[in-house]
Design a protein around this motif. Sequence first.
Motif, PDB file in Angstrom:
ATOM      1  N   ASP A 105     -52.197 -26.971-111.758  1.00  0.00           N
ATOM      2  CA  ASP A 105     -53.058 -27.117-110.904  1.00  0.00           C
ATOM      3  C   ASP A 105     -54.119 -26.111-110.089  1.00  0.00           C
ATOM      4  O   ASP A 105     -55.206 -27.458-109.828  1.00  0.00           O
ATOM      5  N   GLY A 106     -54.673 -24.510-110.709  1.00  0.00           N
ATOM      6  CA  GLY A 106     -55.519 -24.429-110.778  1.00  0.00           C
ATOM      7  C   GLY A 106     -55.563 -23.026-111.229  1.00  0.00           C
ATOM      8  O   GLY A 106     -54.994 -22.126-111.203  1.00  0.00           O
ATOM      9  N   ARG A 129     -59.919 -26.413-111.079  1.00  0.00           N
ATOM     10  CA  ARG A 129     -60.222 -26.224-109.453  1.00  0.00           C
ATOM     11  C   ARG A 129     -60.066 -24.586-110.006  1.00  0.00           C
ATOM     12  O   ARG A 129     -59.023 -23.495-110.810  1.00  0.00           O
ATOM     13  N   ILE A 130     -60.953 -23.494-109.749  1.00  0.00           N
ATOM     14  CA  ILE A 130     -61.109 -21.773-109.804  1.00  0.00           C
ATOM     15  C   ILE A 130     -61.549 -21.474-108.874  1.00  0.00           C
ATOM     16  O   ILE A 130     -62.977 -21.319-108.664  1.00  0.00           O
ATOM     17  N   VAL A 131     -60.808 -20.297-108.921  1.00  0.00           N
ATOM     18  CA  VAL A 131     -61.830 -19.663-107.966  1.00  0.00           C
ATOM     19  C   VAL A 131     -61.719 -17.908-108.438  1.00  0.00           C
ATOM     20  O   VAL A 131     -60.753 -17.335-109.195  1.00  0.00           O
ATOM     21  N   LEU A 132     -63.056 -17.331-108.180  1.00  0.00           N
ATOM     22  CA  LEU A 132     -63.403 -16.407-108.641  1.00  0.00           C
ATOM     23  C   LEU A 132     -62.632 -15.512-108.516  1.00  0.00           C
ATOM     24  O   LEU A 132     -63.161 -14.896-107.199  1.00  0.00           O
ATOM     25  N   VAL A 133     -61.866 -13.954-108.639  1.00  0.00           N
ATOM     26  CA  VAL A 133     -61.411 -12.895-107.951  1.00  0.00           C
ATOM     27  C   VAL A 133     -61.987 -11.688-108.359  1.00  0.00           C
ATOM     28  O   VAL A 133     -62.182 -11.263-109.924  1.00  0.00           O
ATOM     29  N   THR A 134     -62.601 -11.321-106.939  1.00  0.00           N
ATOM     30  CA  THR A 134     -63.317  -9.788-107.464  1.00  0.00           C
ATOM     31  C   THR A 134     -64.726 -10.259-107.907  1.00  0.00           C
ATOM     32  O   THR A 134     -66.290  -8.409-107.860  1.00  0.00           O
ATOM     33  N   ALA A 143     -57.259 -15.438-101.687  1.00  0.00           N
ATOM     34  CA  ALA A 143     -57.790 -16.309-103.254  1.00  0.00           C
ATOM     35  C   ALA A 143     -57.253 -16.993-103.553  1.00  0.00           C
ATOM     36  O   ALA A 143     -57.586 -18.542-103.845  1.00  0.00           O
ATOM     37  N   VAL A 144     -55.502 -17.267-103.175  1.00  0.00           N
ATOM     38  CA  VAL A 144     -54.506 -17.878-103.128  1.00  0.00           C
ATOM     39  C   VAL A 144     -54.674 -19.235-101.652  1.00  0.00           C
ATOM     40  O   VAL A 144     -55.452 -20.204-102.159  1.00  0.00           O
ATOM     41  N   ARG A 145     -54.919 -18.780-101.117  1.00  0.00           N
ATOM     42  CA  ARG A 145     -55.237 -19.911-100.292  1.00  0.00           C
ATOM     43  C   ARG A 145     -57.043 -20.776-100.419  1.00  0.00           C
ATOM     44  O   ARG A 145     -56.828 -22.147-100.164  1.00  0.00           O
ATOM     45  N   SER A 146     -57.567 -19.962-100.489  1.00  0.00           N
ATOM     46  CA  SER A 146     -58.640 -20.795-101.083  1.00  0.00           C
ATOM     47  C   SER A 146     -58.645 -21.821-102.456  1.00  0.00           C
ATOM     48  O   SER A 146     -59.309 -22.479-102.255  1.00  0.00           O
ATOM     49  N   LEU A 147     -58.026 -21.260-103.220  1.00  0.00           N
ATOM     50  CA  LEU A 147     -57.984 -21.977-104.057  1.00  0.00           C
ATOM     51  C   LEU A 147     -56.331 -23.590-103.547  1.00  0.00           C
ATOM     52  O   LEU A 147     -56.987 -24.196-103.968  1.00  0.00           O
ATOM     53  N   LEU A 148     -56.110 -22.763-103.171  1.00  0.00           N
ATOM     54  CA  LEU A 148     -54.934 -24.480-102.283  1.00  0.00           C
ATOM     55  C   LEU A 148     -56.102 -25.435-101.587  1.00  0.00           C
ATOM     56  O   LEU A 148     -56.137 -26.573-101.603  1.00  0.00           O
ATOM     57  N   ALA A 149     -56.851 -24.199-100.825  1.00  0.00           N
ATOM     58  CA  ALA A 149     -57.554 -25.159 -99.834  1.00  0.00           C
ATOM     59  C   ALA A 149     -58.623 -26.134-101.198  1.00  0.00           C
ATOM     60  O   ALA A 149     -58.814 -27.224-100.236  1.00  0.00           O
ATOM     61  N   LEU A 166     -57.529 -27.276-103.633  1.00  0.00           N
ATOM     62  CA  LEU A 166     -56.400 -28.647-104.057  1.00  0.00           C
ATOM     63  C   LEU A 166     -56.402 -29.373-103.338  1.00  0.00           C
ATOM     64  O   LEU A 166     -55.857 -30.538-103.354  1.00  0.00           O
ATOM     65  N   GLY A 167     -56.664 -29.046-102.082  1.00  0.00           N
ATOM     66  CA  GLY A 167     -56.623 -30.263-100.517  1.00  0.00           C
ATOM     67  C   GLY A 167     -57.618 -31.070-100.712  1.00  0.00           C
ATOM     68  O   GLY A 167     -57.671 -31.479 -99.725  1.00  0.00           O
ATOM     69  N   GLY A 168     -59.014 -30.309-101.054  1.00  0.00           N
ATOM     70  CA  GLY A 168     -60.196 -31.215-101.045  1.00  0.00           C
ATOM     71  C   GLY A 168     -61.318 -30.573-100.387  1.00  0.00           C
ATOM     72  O   GLY A 168     -62.185 -31.235-100.391  1.00  0.00           O
ATOM     73  N   SER A 169     -61.128 -29.249 -99.801  1.00  0.00           N
ATOM     74  CA  SER A 169     -62.309 -28.621 -99.296  1.00  0.00           C
ATOM     75  C   SER A 169     -62.992 -28.230-100.421  1.00  0.00           C
ATOM     76  O   SER A 169     -62.674 -27.832-101.404  1.00  0.00           O
ATOM     77  N   PRO A 170     -64.405 -27.773-100.244  1.00  0.00           N
ATOM     78  CA  PRO A 170     -65.345 -27.197-100.911  1.00  0.00           C
ATOM     79  C   PRO A 170     -65.079 -25.583-101.066  1.00  0.00           C
ATOM     80  O   PRO A 170     -64.958 -25.648-100.362  1.00  0.00           O
ATOM     81  N   GLY A 171     -65.224 -25.501-103.014  1.00  0.00           N
ATOM     82  CA  GLY A 171     -65.653 -24.223-102.355  1.00  0.00           C
ATOM     83  C   GLY A 171     -66.598 -22.449-101.506  1.00  0.00           C
ATOM     84  O   GLY A 171     -67.336 -23.482-101.138  1.00  0.00           O
ATOM     85  N   GLN A 172     -65.548 -21.783-101.153  1.00  0.00           N
ATOM     86  CA  GLN A 172     -66.185 -20.996-100.601  1.00  0.00           C
ATOM     87  C   GLN A 172     -66.127 -19.704-101.673  1.00  0.00           C
ATOM     88  O   GLN A 172     -65.632 -19.145-101.430  1.00  0.00           O
ATOM     89  N   ASP A 173     -67.177 -18.912-100.366  1.00  0.00           N
ATOM     90  CA  ASP A 173     -67.698 -17.928-101.257  1.00  0.00           C
ATOM     91  C   ASP A 173     -67.274 -16.640 -99.962  1.00  0.00           C
ATOM     92  O   ASP A 173     -67.965 -16.430 -98.715  1.00  0.00           O
ATOM     93  N   VAL A 174     -65.707 -16.224-100.327  1.00  0.00           N
ATOM     94  CA  VAL A 174     -65.520 -14.678 -99.256  1.00  0.00           C
ATOM     95  C   VAL A 174     -65.346 -13.502 -99.381  1.00  0.00           C
ATOM     96  O   VAL A 174     -64.801 -13.094-100.989  1.00  0.00           O
ATOM     97  N   VAL A 175     -65.639 -12.689 -98.379  1.00  0.00           N
ATOM     98  CA  VAL A 175     -65.527 -11.494 -98.566  1.00  0.00           C
ATOM     99  C   VAL A 175     -64.992 -11.228 -97.817  1.00  0.00           C
ATOM    100  O   VAL A 175     -64.793 -10.621 -97.309  1.00  0.00           O
ATOM    101  N   VAL A 176     -63.319 -10.030 -98.435  1.00  0.00           N
ATOM    102  CA  VAL A 176     -62.152  -9.327 -97.974  1.00  0.00           C
ATOM    103  C   VAL A 176     -62.868  -8.126 -97.317  1.00  0.00           C
ATOM    104  O   VAL A 176     -63.540  -6.790 -97.815  1.00  0.00           O
ATOM    105  N   LYS A 177     -62.827  -8.486 -95.972  1.00  0.00           N
ATOM    106  CA  LYS A 177     -63.472  -7.126 -94.570  1.00  0.00           C
ATOM    107  C   LYS A 177     -62.417  -6.250 -94.653  1.00  0.00           C
ATOM    108  O   LYS A 177     -62.719  -4.911 -93.143  1.00  0.00           O
TER     109      LYS A 177
END
Length: 337
Positions: free
Chosen positions: A119-120, A143-148, A301-307, A309-320
Amino acid sequence: MTTLTEIARRAGVSVSVVSRVLTGDPTLRTREETRQRVLRVAKDLKYTANYAGRALRLARSKALALITPGVSSPLFDDLLSGATDAAEAEDYTLLIGRADRITEGSDTLRRLAGEGRVDGFLLQRSDDLSDQALESLVANDARIVLVTSRTPGRKGSVILDDVAGAKLATEHLISLGHTRIALVGGLPSSDIARRREHGYALALHEAGLRRRESLVRRLGYAPDVAAAAMESLAEVVPRPTGVVVVNVNGAIGALTALRRRGADVPGDMSVVAYHDEWVAEHTWPPLTTVKMPYYEVGVQAVRSLLAQLGGSPGQDVVVKDPPPRLVLRSSTGPPRT
């Protein structure tokens, strides 16, 4: 998006024939020349199956793919554990693929998504894959989320706080009294390497120390090239008394180079590495490191990808959270006076 009608028109056959060729229908009776012509036209037109339409008829695969440069590092274990836990919590299966088989111009990602196998994707690119090459891989409907890592103009990534991590490593050496601090960094084309170099430069600036280009090497993270970088830095006059190596594997190479020269660590040279893994405790001397939250990156990363797949736009996240943490061992100490 290319349609079956366009392929049929270009290949000179019916839409039904195109559909049955592309789905591999074993009952189709047609000449091999016709089948090959249809496949060639579909490839030329960069056809991708309409997975969104198929999803109306078929259940999702409930599978995600993690594409990574390598699986042997303990750092990957942390990333994989986080991603697997997050996927299983949502009843998804996580598959693993090798990034070195996903090259520029490859249609592997588009094909896997178009065929409904996954699925992604969670994509962790290699350090030498340029932004342009990366764009050629992700410019499709998958559906792709880039990791790191990130790429300009595209939303959908989860990265470490690389600036803060490299800054902490550099600040540690500054706190010990070092003023000539070198950097063994990644390739200039890498967005990760650029962020870590920025953290190094920021720490020097805030401490009132001059950043010297002669003390920066940008050869990559592998132990052999980091060893070559360290050999080069050891010839600089006056030599640095401390070095930040922005990858723990590279730090092992740097230690090897210093041992070959008969240098005392940390007496002649303090070494601090970015990332922490079990091998850092078993080098000689044991490496001082900055521990980064790889498990949490996998989860997010998995949560962002599932979001997505649920129709949300891609977001850039920094894990702090948790923040980078200094792990003190024996490879760092005050400079000799």
